[in-house]
Structure formats: structure tokens, C-alpha cells
Motif scaffolding. Structure first.
Motif, PDB file in Angstrom:
ATOM      1  N   SER A 149     -18.706  65.772 186.726  1.00 30.27           N
ATOM      2  CA  SER A 149     -19.887  66.153 187.863  1.00 30.27           C
ATOM      3  C   SER A 149     -20.721  67.110 187.122  1.00 30.27           C
ATOM      4  O   SER A 149     -22.014  67.099 186.778  1.00 30.27           O
ATOM      5  CB  SER A 149     -19.551  66.642 189.313  1.00 30.27           C
ATOM      6  N   SER A 150     -20.235  68.113 186.179  1.00 29.59           N
ATOM      7  CA  SER A 150     -20.695  69.194 185.676  1.00 29.59           C
ATOM      8  C   SER A 150     -21.477  68.574 184.343  1.00 29.59           C
ATOM      9  O   SER A 150     -22.405  68.878 183.966  1.00 29.59           O
ATOM     10  CB  SER A 150     -19.953  70.224 185.145  1.00 29.59           C
ATOM     11  N   GLY A 227      -4.529  71.387 180.723  1.00 28.51           N
ATOM     12  CA  GLY A 227      -5.238  72.007 179.921  1.00 28.51           C
ATOM     13  C   GLY A 227      -6.252  71.532 179.168  1.00 28.51           C
ATOM     14  O   GLY A 227      -7.781  72.162 179.210  1.00 28.51           O
ATOM     15  N   VAL A 228      -6.532  70.243 179.042  1.00 29.40           N
ATOM     16  CA  VAL A 228      -7.799  69.600 178.606  1.00 29.40           C
ATOM     17  C   VAL A 228      -8.811  69.477 179.433  1.00 29.40           C
ATOM     18  O   VAL A 228      -9.902  69.820 179.268  1.00 29.40           O
ATOM     19  CB  VAL A 228      -7.220  67.894 178.138  1.00 29.40           C
ATOM     20  N   PHE A 229      -8.571  69.176 180.754  1.00 31.81           N
ATOM     21  CA  PHE A 229      -9.521  69.019 181.867  1.00 31.81           C
ATOM     22  C   PHE A 229     -10.220  70.556 182.455  1.00 31.81           C
ATOM     23  O   PHE A 229     -11.250  70.553 182.580  1.00 31.81           O
ATOM     24  CB  PHE A 229      -9.440  68.031 182.847  1.00 31.81           C
ATOM     25  N   VAL A 230      -9.302  71.430 182.409  1.00 34.28           N
ATOM     26  CA  VAL A 230      -9.731  72.600 182.937  1.00 34.28           C
ATOM     27  C   VAL A 230     -10.752  73.336 181.934  1.00 34.28           C
ATOM     28  O   VAL A 230     -11.649  73.767 182.174  1.00 34.28           O
ATOM     29  CB  VAL A 230      -8.411  73.578 183.106  1.00 34.28           C
ATOM     30  N   LEU A 235     -16.424  74.148 180.113  1.00 30.33           N
ATOM     31  CA  LEU A 235     -17.466  74.155 179.233  1.00 30.33           C
ATOM     32  C   LEU A 235     -18.681  73.349 179.893  1.00 30.33           C
ATOM     33  O   LEU A 235     -19.878  73.923 179.531  1.00 30.33           O
ATOM     34  CB  LEU A 235     -16.987  73.278 177.947  1.00 30.33           C
ATOM     35  N   THR A 236     -18.361  72.340 180.470  1.00 30.18           N
ATOM     36  CA  THR A 236     -19.551  71.413 181.120  1.00 30.18           C
ATOM     37  C   THR A 236     -20.289  72.277 182.013  1.00 30.18           C
ATOM     38  O   THR A 236     -21.470  72.251 182.390  1.00 30.18           O
ATOM     39  CB  THR A 236     -19.112  70.248 181.529  1.00 30.18           C
ATOM     40  N   SER A 240     -24.277  73.322 182.199  1.00 29.35           N
ATOM     41  CA  SER A 240     -25.136  72.660 183.131  1.00 29.35           C
ATOM     42  C   SER A 240     -26.078  74.199 183.608  1.00 29.35           C
ATOM     43  O   SER A 240     -27.038  73.909 184.038  1.00 29.35           O
ATOM     44  CB  SER A 240     -24.250  72.002 184.151  1.00 29.35           C
ATOM     45  N   MET A 241     -25.366  75.039 183.738  1.00 33.71           N
ATOM     46  CA  MET A 241     -25.896  76.439 184.349  1.00 33.71           C
ATOM     47  C   MET A 241     -27.121  76.824 183.442  1.00 33.71           C
ATOM     48  O   MET A 241     -28.066  77.151 183.727  1.00 33.71           O
ATOM     49  CB  MET A 241     -24.934  77.324 184.853  1.00 33.71           C
TER      50      MET A 241
END
Length: 249
Positions: A149-150, A227-230, A235-236, A240-241
Motif C-alpha cells: 500500500s505504501s 525482517g524483509v517486509f518490516v 522505507l516505502t 510516500s510521506m
């Protein structure tokens, strides 16, 4: 901050459910995959039963929802950017990150509804999973969906064009699916695909999900996937912010 994020989440949910056709399709599609595609995998599972096939395919279906359900959510942001509503929200007194976080939270709510429906169908068809494994699976799905989503929101704010965004996403979705072993386990792939698969983040989530559904929460693939997805989700989300701050000037 929390209040602003909650307000934008409610606003996005009301928009989504104002036209119930799309949420309905989003809920039905993963169930159809479970009912119609999983039985095709019976010959590829060691036990050769429907339950064995579902135990292999259900986590893949949940992660498919998490990634591809959220990955295309940024198209609505482009529409808001074009009609000027995004700029009005960005220059309002609201906490700016809440604009993105509200959309991401809306996607998380939709993912939870879809995940619950998929699990109910899988349980009705004979699949069983322990409480610890179920909680870990839902958390993994949430981390994967947060990343998707991000990424979608950041890409929408960067590209700002539906055609450019659709071409970018379509170019990557098929390799992402195949190299993750979503539809067919990567063990059945040619050697060159098995070599490339670990470079695909989604591959690690799929392997971890299957380990959890087979009752192996201590499998090394589980902490690797988290670990990979956290890390990717963090980062994403920051990207986006930052893209939104550029829009607001």
C-alpha cells in the motif's frame, strides 16, 4: 496525530463502501481462487488431498490479497490529485502524514476482511492452523500489505498518471508472482527461476506462510520474511510521506 489518521481512515472507508461493488469483488475473488484453483494443485502435494493442496495454497492466496489488493490502491490517489482534493487536504491544518496513513489503514481494514473470509472458507474445507501460527500469518500479511500500500501511494504521488502507473505495475506483477511461487511452488520451477527466486521479497513471505500453515513457526523463513517486509514497509512509508510533502510544497 492519531485522531487525524483515524478521520482520514474513516473518510476513505466511507468512499470505498459508498460503491459496494468493488469491495464485494475484492472479497469474492480470493474465495474463488481458493475454491477453484487450489484443487488443481492436489497432484503437486505430497499427500495428494484437497486439504494438503489448501495448506499449500491458502497462505499464498492471503499474501496475494495483501500484495495485489493494496498495490493498485494508489490509483484513487491520482484521481484525488487530479480533482484537487488532495492539495486541499495537504494544505489543511490536518497532520499531513495522516493523509497517506489513512489510505494505508483503509487498505489494512480491507485486507483483514478478506483474510478472515479466506480463513473461514479454508477452515470449512478442512484446513487447521494453530493459534500462534495464525497470529504470525496475519502479522506477516499485514506487513506485506503495508509495504504494498505504501509503495502504491508513493508511486502514485511520483508518477501522477494512471497510464504510467499501470504500465509500471503490470511490468513487475507477473515476474513477482511467478518468482514467488504464489500459484505453483517454486520447487517445480526450472533451476534458473529457483536461483532468482530468493531475490524476490515476496518469495520469502510465501515460504514463511507455507511453513506456518504446516505448523513450523520456528522455520528460518519466518524471521527472514518479517525482517524483509518490516524494513520494506518502513522505507516505502517514509517515501510516500516525503512525496506528499513535495505535493504540498
Amino acid at each position: 496525530m492519531i485522531r487525524h489518521a483515524a478521520l482520514f481512515t474513516g473518510y476513505e472507508l466511507r468512499k470505498s463502501f459508498s460503491n459496494p461493488v468493488w469491495p464485494l469483488f475484492g472479497l469474492i475473488q480470493p474465495v474463488l481462487y481458493l475454491l477453484m484453483f487450489a484443487p488443481l494443485l492436489k497432484t503437486m502435494t505430497p499427500g495428494g488431498t484437497t486439504v494438503d493442496a489448501l495448506r499449500m495454497f491458502t497462505p499464498a492466496a492471503m499474501l496475494m490479497i495483501a500484495v495485489f489488493g493494496a498495490l493498485f490502491s494508489g490509483f484513487g490517489l491520482i484521481a484525488d490529485l487530479r480533482n484537487g482534493s488532495l492539495e486541499r487536504h495537504a494544505v489543511s491544518p490536518a497532520w499531513r502524514p495522516a493523509i497517506v496513513l489513512g489510505r494505508v489503514a483503509k487498505d489494512m481494514v480491507m485486507l483483514v476482511l478478506q483474510a478472515v473470509l479466506v480463513l473461514v472458507v479454508a477452515f470449512a474445507m478442512g484446513v487447521r492452523i494453530g493459534v500462534v501460527e495464525l497470529v504470525l500469518m496475519l502479522l506477516l500479511m499485514a506487513a506485506t500489505g503495508l509495504f504494498a500500500s505504501s509503495l502504491s501511494q508513493g508511486l502514485a504521488l511520483t508518477v501522477r498518471d494512471e497510464n504510467g502507473m499501470s504500465q509500471t505495475l503490470n511490468m513487475f506483477t507477473l515476474p513477482l508472482m511467478l518468482l514467488a511461487g504464489l500459484l505453483v511452488p517454486i520447487a517445480f520451477a526450472p533451476s534458473w527461476m529457483r536461483f532468482l527466486a530468493p531475490a524476490n521479497p515476496l518469495y520469502h513471505a510465501v515460504e514463511a506462510g507455507r511453513a506456518l500453515f504446516h505448523g513450523r513457526p520456528a522455520d528460518p523463513s519466518v524471521p527472514i520474511a518479517f525482517g524483509v517486509f518490516v524494513a520494506l514497509a518502513a522505507l516505502t512509508t517514509m517515501w510516500s510521506m516525503r512525496a506528499l510533502r513535495k505535493i504540498a510544497g
